[in-house]
Design a protein around this motif. Sequence first.
Motif, mmCIF file in Angstrom:
data_model
loop_
_atom_site.group_PDB
_atom_site.id
_atom_site.type_symbol
_atom_site.label_atom_id
_atom_site.label_comp_id
_atom_site.label_asym_id
_atom_site.label_seq_id
_atom_site.Cartn_x
_atom_site.Cartn_y
_atom_site.Cartn_z
ATOM 1 N N PHE A 152 0.839 -1.204 0.000
ATOM 2 C CA PHE A 152 0.000 0.000 0.000
ATOM 3 C C PHE A 152 0.874 1.255 0.000
ATOM 4 O O PHE A 152 0.647 2.202 -0.750
ATOM 5 C CB PHE A 152 -0.926 -0.016 1.225
ATOM 6 N N TRP A 153 1.898 1.241 0.859
ATOM 7 C CA TRP A 153 2.758 2.416 1.004
ATOM 8 C C TRP A 153 3.776 2.512 -0.125
ATOM 9 O O TRP A 153 4.074 3.613 -0.618
ATOM 10 C CB TRP A 153 3.484 2.369 2.361
ATOM 11 N N ILE A 154 4.310 1.359 -0.548
ATOM 12 C CA ILE A 154 5.348 1.381 -1.581
ATOM 13 C C ILE A 154 4.756 1.810 -2.935
ATOM 14 O O ILE A 154 5.250 2.735 -3.575
ATOM 15 C CB ILE A 154 6.043 0.002 -1.687
ATOM 16 N N TRP A 155 3.670 1.164 -3.351
ATOM 17 C CA TRP A 155 3.047 1.561 -4.621
ATOM 18 C C TRP A 155 2.545 3.003 -4.556
ATOM 19 O O TRP A 155 2.667 3.753 -5.521
ATOM 20 C CB TRP A 155 1.891 0.626 -4.988
ATOM 21 N N GLY A 156 1.996 3.382 -3.405
ATOM 22 C CA GLY A 156 1.516 4.758 -3.244
ATOM 23 C C GLY A 156 2.649 5.764 -3.398
ATOM 24 O O GLY A 156 2.483 6.826 -4.013
ATOM 25 N N SER A 157 3.831 5.424 -2.874
ATOM 26 C CA SER A 157 4.978 6.343 -2.977
ATOM 27 C C SER A 157 5.475 6.435 -4.413
ATOM 28 O O SER A 157 5.795 7.525 -4.904
ATOM 29 C CB SER A 157 6.149 5.876 -2.100
ATOM 30 N N ILE A 158 5.531 5.287 -5.102
ATOM 31 C CA ILE A 158 6.003 5.308 -6.501
ATOM 32 C C ILE A 158 5.027 6.129 -7.346
ATOM 33 O O ILE A 158 5.419 6.960 -8.173
ATOM 34 C CB ILE A 158 6.154 3.875 -7.059
ATOM 35 N N SER A 159 3.731 5.937 -7.082
ATOM 36 C CA SER A 159 2.705 6.690 -7.794
ATOM 37 C C SER A 159 2.902 8.194 -7.580
ATOM 38 O O SER A 159 2.752 8.991 -8.516
ATOM 39 C CB SER A 159 1.335 6.242 -7.276
ATOM 40 N N THR A 160 3.259 8.576 -6.362
ATOM 41 C CA THR A 160 3.455 9.994 -6.034
ATOM 42 C C THR A 160 4.611 10.602 -6.827
ATOM 43 O O THR A 160 4.561 11.770 -7.221
ATOM 44 C CB THR A 160 3.687 10.156 -4.511
ATOM 45 N N VAL A 161 5.651 9.794 -7.094
ATOM 46 C CA VAL A 161 6.773 10.295 -7.897
ATOM 47 C C VAL A 161 6.281 10.660 -9.303
ATOM 48 O O VAL A 161 6.590 11.739 -9.834
ATOM 49 C CB VAL A 161 7.920 9.253 -7.967
ATOM 50 N N PHE A 162 5.477 9.772 -9.901
ATOM 51 C CA PHE A 162 4.909 10.066 -11.224
ATOM 52 C C PHE A 162 4.037 11.330 -11.163
ATOM 53 O O PHE A 162 4.059 12.169 -12.060
ATOM 54 C CB PHE A 162 4.055 8.893 -11.725
ATOM 55 N N PHE A 163 3.271 11.438 -10.080
ATOM 56 C CA PHE A 163 2.392 12.603 -9.905
ATOM 57 C C PHE A 163 3.208 13.902 -9.892
ATOM 58 O O PHE A 163 2.858 14.894 -10.533
ATOM 59 C CB PHE A 163 1.588 12.428 -8.613
ATOM 60 N N LEU A 164 4.344 13.869 -9.171
ATOM 61 C CA LEU A 164 5.185 15.066 -9.096
ATOM 62 C C LEU A 164 5.755 15.435 -10.470
ATOM 63 O O LEU A 164 5.837 16.615 -10.828
ATOM 64 C CB LEU A 164 6.311 14.866 -8.067
ATOM 65 N N VAL A 165 6.117 14.402 -11.253
ATOM 66 C CA VAL A 165 6.622 14.660 -12.611
ATOM 67 C C VAL A 165 5.545 15.390 -13.416
ATOM 68 O O VAL A 165 5.811 16.378 -14.115
ATOM 69 C CB VAL A 165 7.016 13.328 -13.311
ATOM 70 N N ILE A 166 4.299 14.908 -13.299
ATOM 71 C CA ILE A 166 3.192 15.541 -14.028
ATOM 72 C C ILE A 166 3.019 16.994 -13.580
ATOM 73 O O ILE A 166 2.896 17.898 -14.397
ATOM 74 C CB ILE A 166 1.871 14.758 -13.806
ATOM 75 N N LEU A 167 3.038 17.210 -12.263
ATOM 76 C CA LEU A 167 2.828 18.569 -11.756
ATOM 77 C C LEU A 167 3.901 19.532 -12.254
ATOM 78 O O LEU A 167 3.601 20.667 -12.639
ATOM 79 C CB LEU A 167 2.781 18.571 -10.218
ATOM 80 N N VAL A 168 5.153 19.073 -12.270
ATOM 81 C CA VAL A 168 6.237 19.939 -12.744
ATOM 82 C C VAL A 168 5.993 20.301 -14.210
ATOM 83 O O VAL A 168 6.113 21.471 -14.612
ATOM 84 C CB VAL A 168 7.622 19.257 -12.570
#
Length: 269
Positions: A152-168
């Motif tokens: 739950f935490w590991i996939w959620g964290s990896i997903s957040t990295v992709f999210f940050l790329v999108i936001l930038v």
Amino acid sequence: MNVENTFTFDFFQYTIVSHVFTFGYAAMAAGLVYFVLTSKNSLPRYQLSSTLSAVVMLSAFLELLVISQKWDSAFSWDGEAFSPTGTLFSNGYRYMNWTIDVPVLLLQMLIVLGVTGAAFRRGWIVFTVAGLGMIYTGYAGQFYEVERSAPFWIWGSISTVFFLVILVLVYRTVYGNVGRLPAEVRPLVKAVWWLLLVSWMLYPGAYLMPAIWDSADGVVARQITYTIADVTSKVVYGILLAVIARKVSKHEGHDEAVASDVTMPRGGI
Ligand code: RET
């Protein structure tokens, strides 16, 4: 398995969620009509954005209708509360819907902000790859939300990295193009950034909800959060882009009356 299936709901909790789902798909149906009827108000090169909004509306309408029916069949009144029937409710349908909507919403932004050529292709590829990466890692993680074990935490964290790329990339797209656009639409273009930032942040909030508020009320809050996120990130965002496209078109001499086939009285009565 989703936490929704681990609780019983009182009359208010169950009914509010049911109503919120209905509001969600009704808003998508209303949005569909708006985008179809107003697409001709802007220049042809922006009309694809309204078509894409219509695609988002239809896919979200169907997804929310399905999720709402799942809610109805997953719980039944036992005389005291709405308790699980054995049919599972699942938020996984949402992730499948995002597969369509996330790349399309970001494509619309590139179109309306007038990004072209290599920058357009590069933006579209990065948005799609990072978008799908964000969605499918989050999808994998949400299966573990009940026990909230490591995945739950590991996939959620990896997903957040992709999210940050999108936001930038969204930030760069908005602030890199705003100066080129007519002065009167600049505040609206900046609003695209803020609307996207705030509305998209609600989704990770909903993902985390079981860890913050693991109760029937938490489920109600989570479904309200998802619905606010859906209506703002798809409908309000689509309207904002349509307004920008219309204003830019007008600035470039596009005549709305001619475009929408309105017959104007000519001379006399
Ligand atoms: C997940 C997993 C947990 C971490 C993060 C997530 C982000 C989800 C987002 C979804 C946006 C969806 C949209 C749909 C519109 O149709 C996947 C919940 C960061 C940002 C905009």
